[in-house]
Enzyme design. Structure first.
Site, mmCIF file in Angstrom:
data_model
loop_
_atom_site.group_PDB
_atom_site.id
_atom_site.type_symbol
_atom_site.label_atom_id
_atom_site.label_comp_id
_atom_site.label_asym_id
_atom_site.label_seq_id
_atom_site.Cartn_x
_atom_site.Cartn_y
_atom_site.Cartn_z
ATOM 1 N N LEU A 120 20.130 -20.218 -10.240
ATOM 2 C CA LEU A 120 20.998 -19.046 -10.357
ATOM 3 C C LEU A 120 20.163 -17.793 -10.586
ATOM 4 O O LEU A 120 19.181 -17.814 -11.330
ATOM 5 C CB LEU A 120 21.968 -19.253 -11.514
ATOM 6 C CG LEU A 120 22.862 -18.093 -11.977
ATOM 7 C CD1 LEU A 120 24.145 -18.654 -12.567
ATOM 8 C CD2 LEU A 120 22.173 -17.232 -13.028
ATOM 9 N N ASN A 121 20.561 -16.696 -9.933
ATOM 10 C CA ASN A 121 20.022 -15.364 -10.219
ATOM 11 C C ASN A 121 21.178 -14.411 -10.465
ATOM 12 O O ASN A 121 22.220 -14.500 -9.808
ATOM 13 C CB ASN A 121 19.180 -14.842 -9.054
ATOM 14 C CG ASN A 121 17.784 -15.436 -9.053
ATOM 15 O OD1 ASN A 121 17.105 -15.463 -10.074
ATOM 16 N ND2 ASN A 121 17.355 -15.935 -7.906
ATOM 17 N N HIS A 122 20.995 -13.475 -11.384
ATOM 18 C CA HIS A 122 21.998 -12.441 -11.616
ATOM 19 C C HIS A 122 21.766 -11.281 -10.647
ATOM 20 O O HIS A 122 20.640 -10.806 -10.496
ATOM 21 C CB HIS A 122 21.930 -11.937 -13.064
ATOM 22 C CG HIS A 122 22.429 -12.939 -14.047
ATOM 23 N ND1 HIS A 122 23.760 -13.043 -14.404
ATOM 24 C CD2 HIS A 122 21.779 -13.913 -14.735
ATOM 25 C CE1 HIS A 122 23.915 -14.017 -15.279
ATOM 26 N NE2 HIS A 122 22.724 -14.564 -15.501
ATOM 27 N N ASN A 123 22.815 -10.846 -9.986
ATOM 28 C CA ASN A 123 22.712 -9.712 -9.065
ATOM 29 C C ASN A 123 22.493 -8.417 -9.844
ATOM 30 O O ASN A 123 23.011 -8.252 -10.950
ATOM 31 C CB ASN A 123 23.985 -9.590 -8.221
ATOM 32 C CG ASN A 123 24.232 -10.839 -7.396
ATOM 33 O OD1 ASN A 123 23.299 -11.524 -7.001
ATOM 34 N ND2 ASN A 123 25.493 -11.144 -7.154
ATOM 35 N N TYR A 124 21.739 -7.507 -9.221
ATOM 36 C CA TYR A 124 21.485 -6.219 -9.863
ATOM 37 C C TYR A 124 21.326 -5.157 -8.780
ATOM 38 O O TYR A 124 20.262 -5.015 -8.192
ATOM 39 C CB TYR A 124 20.235 -6.297 -10.737
ATOM 40 C CG TYR A 124 19.938 -5.014 -11.501
ATOM 41 C CD1 TYR A 124 20.960 -4.229 -12.022
ATOM 42 C CD2 TYR A 124 18.624 -4.620 -11.718
ATOM 43 C CE1 TYR A 124 20.683 -3.071 -12.729
ATOM 44 C CE2 TYR A 124 18.332 -3.460 -12.427
ATOM 45 C CZ TYR A 124 19.367 -2.691 -12.929
ATOM 46 O OH TYR A 124 19.096 -1.537 -13.625
#
Length: 212
Positions: A120-124
């Site tokens: 998982l990666n958090h969008n930014y």
């Protein structure tokens, strides 16, 4: 149209179902899900063991599978909220690991202590909004058969570690590692590979020095 599709297409129904399964703002499922849903939905092979102090943040909308004779040790956290977590046969997940799907771990793999695998990666993108409000993206992590992942290793989303590899302790793996390799460092780089023609391990670092 099935029930699952109906839920997916209705925002209000999706929110209701999510609330029923998971308390607001939390990752851990409600007790009734842990007791009465997960044991029937997720697969656990013969002689597989999940130690009592493991945190299982697993939900029924993604798969969790633990293969035959595999073990998840104490103080590990497994989360399949945004992607499947599949663990093969004869595999050991060591003390204090964190596995966030999508993750696929093959047979005969060993993860040492405090290993982190996060698909998982958090969008930014929008600097005017908190990052936690911008959603997530996912990419599958694969650990292929008979590999050994050392203590305190981090493997990021989208990486494949090939079969029969060793990742040295403390490494941060940001790109694919080919089969039959030893990798070390931050970011991890391959330092040795097995040559099937000669039957010997060869130094990749030495080859690179000659090429320069």
């Amino acid at each position: 149209m099935g029930l699952k599709d109906s839920i997916k297409q209705s925002t209000s129904l999706k929110k209701l179902v999510h609330w029923a399964l998971v308390p607001r703002g939390q990752a851990r499922p409600r007790l009734w899900v842990q007791w009465f849903v997960n044991p029937f939905y997720h697969k656990k092979g013969r002689e597989a063991k999940i130690r009592r102090r493991t945190r299982m943040d697993v939900l029924p909308w993604n798969r969790f599978e633990l293969g035959r004779n595999s073990t998840v040790e104490d103080f590990t956290t497994i989360n399949n909220g945004v992607g499947h977590v599949i663990i093969g046969d004869n595999t050991r997940i060591g003390l204090g690991n964190t596995l966030i799907g999508p993750v696929n771990i093959a047979n005969d793999v060993r993860l040492a202590q405090n290993v982190v695998l996060s698909g998982l990666n958090h969008n930014y993108e929008d600097v005017t909004r908190p990052i936690h409000e911008q959603g997530v993206s996912t990419s599958l992590i694969r650990i292929e058969e008979a590999s050994w992942i050392g203590a305190n290793v981090t493997i990021v989303a989208g990486v494949t570690v090939g079969r029969h590899c060793i990742i040295a302790g403390g490494s941060v793996v940001t790109k694919d590692i080919p089969p039959f390799s030893v990798a070390v460092g931050n970011p991890a780089r391959v330092i040795k590979q097995y040559n099937h023609l000669t039957g010997e391990w060869e130094s990749v670092v030495k080859k690179q020095s000659i090429a320069i």
